[in-house]
Write a protein that holds these residues in place. Structure first.
Motif, PDB file in Angstrom:
ATOM      1  N   PHE A   1       0.833  -1.205   0.000  1.00  0.00           N
ATOM      2  CA  PHE A   1       0.000   0.000   0.000  1.00  0.00           C
ATOM      3  C   PHE A   1       0.865   1.251   0.000  1.00  0.00           C
ATOM      4  CE2 PHE A   1       0.963  -0.786   4.410  1.00  0.00           C
ATOM      5  CZ  PHE A   1       1.170   0.472   4.953  1.00  0.00           C
ATOM      6  N   VAL A   2       0.217   2.363  -0.303  1.00  0.00           N
ATOM      7  CA  VAL A   2       0.823   3.682  -0.163  1.00  0.00           C
ATOM      8  C   VAL A   2      -0.130   4.516   0.676  1.00  0.00           C
ATOM      9  CG1 VAL A   2       1.566   5.786  -1.346  1.00  0.00           C
ATOM     10  CG2 VAL A   2       2.034   3.543  -2.381  1.00  0.00           C
ATOM     11  N   ALA A   3       0.369   5.025   1.791  1.00  0.00           N
ATOM     12  CA  ALA A   3      -0.404   5.927   2.654  1.00  0.00           C
ATOM     13  C   ALA A   3       0.224   7.308   2.525  1.00  0.00           C
ATOM     14  CB  ALA A   3      -0.371   5.453   4.099  1.00  0.00           C
ATOM     15  N   ARG A   4      -0.624   8.300   2.289  1.00  0.00           N
ATOM     16  CA  ARG A   4      -0.132   9.676   2.142  1.00  0.00           C
ATOM     17  C   ARG A   4      -0.476  10.463   3.394  1.00  0.00           C
ATOM     18  NH1 ARG A   4      -3.453   8.728  -1.504  1.00  0.00           N
ATOM     19  NH2 ARG A   4      -4.669  10.618  -1.324  1.00  0.00           N
ATOM     20  N   TYR A   5       0.473  11.298   3.820  1.00  0.00           N
ATOM     21  CA  TYR A   5       0.244  12.116   5.002  1.00  0.00           C
ATOM     22  C   TYR A   5       1.008  13.425   4.875  1.00  0.00           C
ATOM     23  CZ  TYR A   5       4.831  10.440   6.582  1.00  0.00           C
ATOM     24  OH  TYR A   5       6.159  10.143   6.676  1.00  0.00           O
ATOM     25  N   LYS A   6       0.631  14.361   5.732  1.00  0.00           N
ATOM     26  CA  LYS A   6       1.261  15.670   5.750  1.00  0.00           C
ATOM     27  C   LYS A   6       1.728  15.955   7.166  1.00  0.00           C
ATOM     28  CE  LYS A   6       0.089  19.519   3.103  1.00  0.00           C
ATOM     29  NZ  LYS A   6      -0.877  20.506   2.638  1.00  0.00           N
ATOM     30  N   THR A   7       2.935  16.471   7.290  1.00  0.00           N
ATOM     31  CA  THR A   7       3.463  16.890   8.582  1.00  0.00           C
ATOM     32  C   THR A   7       4.381  18.082   8.349  1.00  0.00           C
ATOM     33  OG1 THR A   7       4.617  16.209  10.587  1.00  0.00           O
ATOM     34  CG2 THR A   7       5.393  15.229   8.548  1.00  0.00           C
ATOM     35  N   GLY A   8       4.281  19.065   9.216  1.00  0.00           N
ATOM     36  CA  GLY A   8       5.112  20.252   9.077  1.00  0.00           C
ATOM     37  C   GLY A   8       4.910  20.965   7.759  1.00  0.00           C
ATOM     38  N   GLY A   9       3.701  20.885   7.205  1.00  0.00           N
ATOM     39  CA  GLY A   9       3.408  21.560   5.942  1.00  0.00           C
ATOM     40  C   GLY A   9       3.915  20.832   4.706  1.00  0.00           C
ATOM     41  N   ARG A  10       4.501  19.660   4.876  1.00  0.00           N
ATOM     42  CA  ARG A  10       5.042  18.901   3.746  1.00  0.00           C
ATOM     43  C   ARG A  10       4.312  17.575   3.599  1.00  0.00           C
ATOM     44  NH1 ARG A  10      11.331  18.914   3.086  1.00  0.00           N
ATOM     45  NH2 ARG A  10      10.502  17.934   1.231  1.00  0.00           N
ATOM     46  N   ALA A  11       4.041  17.206   2.351  1.00  0.00           N
ATOM     47  CA  ALA A  11       3.383  15.929   2.059  1.00  0.00           C
ATOM     48  C   ALA A  11       4.430  14.822   1.943  1.00  0.00           C
ATOM     49  CB  ALA A  11       2.579  16.036   0.768  1.00  0.00           C
ATOM     50  N   HIS A  12       4.063  13.633   2.421  1.00  0.00           N
ATOM     51  CA  HIS A  12       4.940  12.466   2.384  1.00  0.00           C
ATOM     52  C   HIS A  12       4.139  11.246   1.951  1.00  0.00           C
ATOM     53  CE1 HIS A  12       8.082  14.601   4.650  1.00  0.00           C
ATOM     54  NE2 HIS A  12       7.073  15.111   5.340  1.00  0.00           N
ATOM     55  N   ARG A  13       4.877  10.211   1.521  1.00  0.00           N
ATOM     56  CA  ARG A  13       4.263   8.932   1.148  1.00  0.00           C
ATOM     57  C   ARG A  13       4.943   7.818   1.923  1.00  0.00           C
ATOM     58  NH1 ARG A  13       2.823   7.547  -4.294  1.00  0.00           N
ATOM     59  NH2 ARG A  13       4.514   6.056  -4.181  1.00  0.00           N
ATOM     60  N   LEU A  14       4.141   6.934   2.479  1.00  0.00           N
ATOM     61  CA  LEU A  14       4.646   5.732   3.124  1.00  0.00           C
ATOM     62  C   LEU A  14       4.261   4.571   2.218  1.00  0.00           C
ATOM     63  CD1 LEU A  14       5.796   4.039   5.479  1.00  0.00           C
ATOM     64  CD2 LEU A  14       3.489   4.055   6.446  1.00  0.00           C
ATOM     65  N   HIS A  15       5.256   4.002   1.536  1.00  0.00           N
ATOM     66  CA  HIS A  15       5.024   2.863   0.641  1.00  0.00           C
ATOM     67  C   HIS A  15       5.563   1.638   1.364  1.00  0.00           C
ATOM     68  CE1 HIS A  15       5.766   0.967  -3.615  1.00  0.00           C
ATOM     69  NE2 HIS A  15       4.960   0.247  -2.861  1.00  0.00           N
ATOM     70  N   GLU A  16       4.669   0.718   1.697  1.00  0.00           N
ATOM     71  CA  GLU A  16       5.068  -0.443   2.488  1.00  0.00           C
ATOM     72  C   GLU A  16       4.491  -1.723   1.916  1.00  0.00           C
ATOM     73  OE1 GLU A  16       4.402  -2.179   6.989  1.00  0.00           O
ATOM     74  OE2 GLU A  16       4.788  -0.034   6.786  1.00  0.00           O
ATOM     75  N   ARG A  17       5.250  -2.784   2.055  1.00  0.00           N
ATOM     76  CA  ARG A  17       4.803  -4.142   1.761  1.00  0.00           C
ATOM     77  C   ARG A  17       4.731  -4.826   3.126  1.00  0.00           C
ATOM     78  NH1 ARG A  17       8.590  -5.466  -2.287  1.00  0.00           N
ATOM     79  NH2 ARG A  17       7.386  -4.312  -3.802  1.00  0.00           N
ATOM     80  N   SER A  18       3.520  -4.968   3.651  1.00  0.00           N
ATOM     81  CA  SER A  18       3.309  -5.492   5.005  1.00  0.00           C
ATOM     82  C   SER A  18       3.038  -6.988   4.979  1.00  0.00           C
ATOM     83  CB  SER A  18       2.110  -4.808   5.659  1.00  0.00           C
ATOM     84  OG  SER A  18       2.323  -3.435   5.776  1.00  0.00           O
ATOM     85  N   ARG A  19       3.603  -7.695   5.965  1.00  0.00           N
ATOM     86  CA  ARG A  19       3.345  -9.130   6.112  1.00  0.00           C
ATOM     87  C   ARG A  19       2.390  -9.356   7.279  1.00  0.00           C
ATOM     88  NH1 ARG A  19       8.059 -12.913   6.798  1.00  0.00           N
ATOM     89  NH2 ARG A  19       8.531 -11.513   8.512  1.00  0.00           N
ATOM     90  N   PHE A  20       1.473 -10.302   7.078  1.00  0.00           N
ATOM     91  CA  PHE A  20       0.451 -10.610   8.066  1.00  0.00           C
ATOM     92  C   PHE A  20       0.398 -12.116   8.313  1.00  0.00           C
ATOM     93  CE2 PHE A  20      -0.731  -6.666   6.092  1.00  0.00           C
ATOM     94  CZ  PHE A  20      -1.198  -5.893   7.137  1.00  0.00           C
ATOM     95  N   LEU A  21       0.060 -12.484   9.546  1.00  0.00           N
ATOM     96  CA  LEU A  21      -0.138 -13.883   9.925  1.00  0.00           C
ATOM     97  C   LEU A  21      -1.522 -14.033  10.539  1.00  0.00           C
ATOM     98  CD1 LEU A  21       3.214 -14.794  11.729  1.00  0.00           C
ATOM     99  CD2 LEU A  21       2.477 -15.500   9.444  1.00  0.00           C
TER     100      LEU A  21
END
Length: 151
Positions: free
Chosen positions: A106-126
């Protein structure tokens, strides 16, 4: 658990409404049936700053001892995108012999300190029995990797 002022609004994960999407999972009324549903509900828990849910759904073998959410962090979550359906179908075919293990990218988008960022992660689940629920099987977040940025 922190709850929004209204559960009739759209779910932070992109679902139609919090009340019919991730809300029942965060409230403990039901368990996410798939790894993707758990991942979406964990994103919603981040948006709503629900530390208890994040802790309960993190596999005990990798769960942090310290707080998961930074106190006073000023993050504004902007949205969640599940990677392409084709990649998800390919992943399902590869994991067909491991029904209690899954990966969600997934890609989660967020903003902090007036700047936009992307968290691109491949998560493992059990998926395994949860002693806290009398041994009822449930999905847990295990860990994640961060794919290199594609240019």
């Amino acid at each position: 658990m922190p709850m929004p002022t209204s559960s009739s609004g759209a779910c932070p994960c992109g679902g139609a409404s919090l009340a019919t999407c991730c809300g029942p999972f965060l409230a403990g009324a039901s368990l996410p049936p798939t790894a993707e549903a758990l991942m979406r509900s964990r994103y919603t828990a981040h948006v709503l700053r629900d530390e208890a849910y994040l802790r309960a759904t993190w596999h005990p073998s990798t769960r942090p001892v310290d707080a998961i959410l930074e106190p006073g962090a000023r993050l504004h979550w902007l949205g969640l995108d599940i990677k392409s359906a084709l990649r998800l179908r390919q992943r399902k075919a590869e994991l067909a012999d491991q029904p209690n293990s899954d990966t969600v990218e997934f890609v989660a988008r967020y903003k902090t300190g007036g700047r936009a960022h992307r968290l691109h992660e491949r998560s493992r689940f059990l998926r395994e029995p949860d002693p806290g629920l009398g041994g009822t099987p449930r999905w847990f977040y295990l860990d994640g990797t961060f794919p290199k940025q594609e240019h």
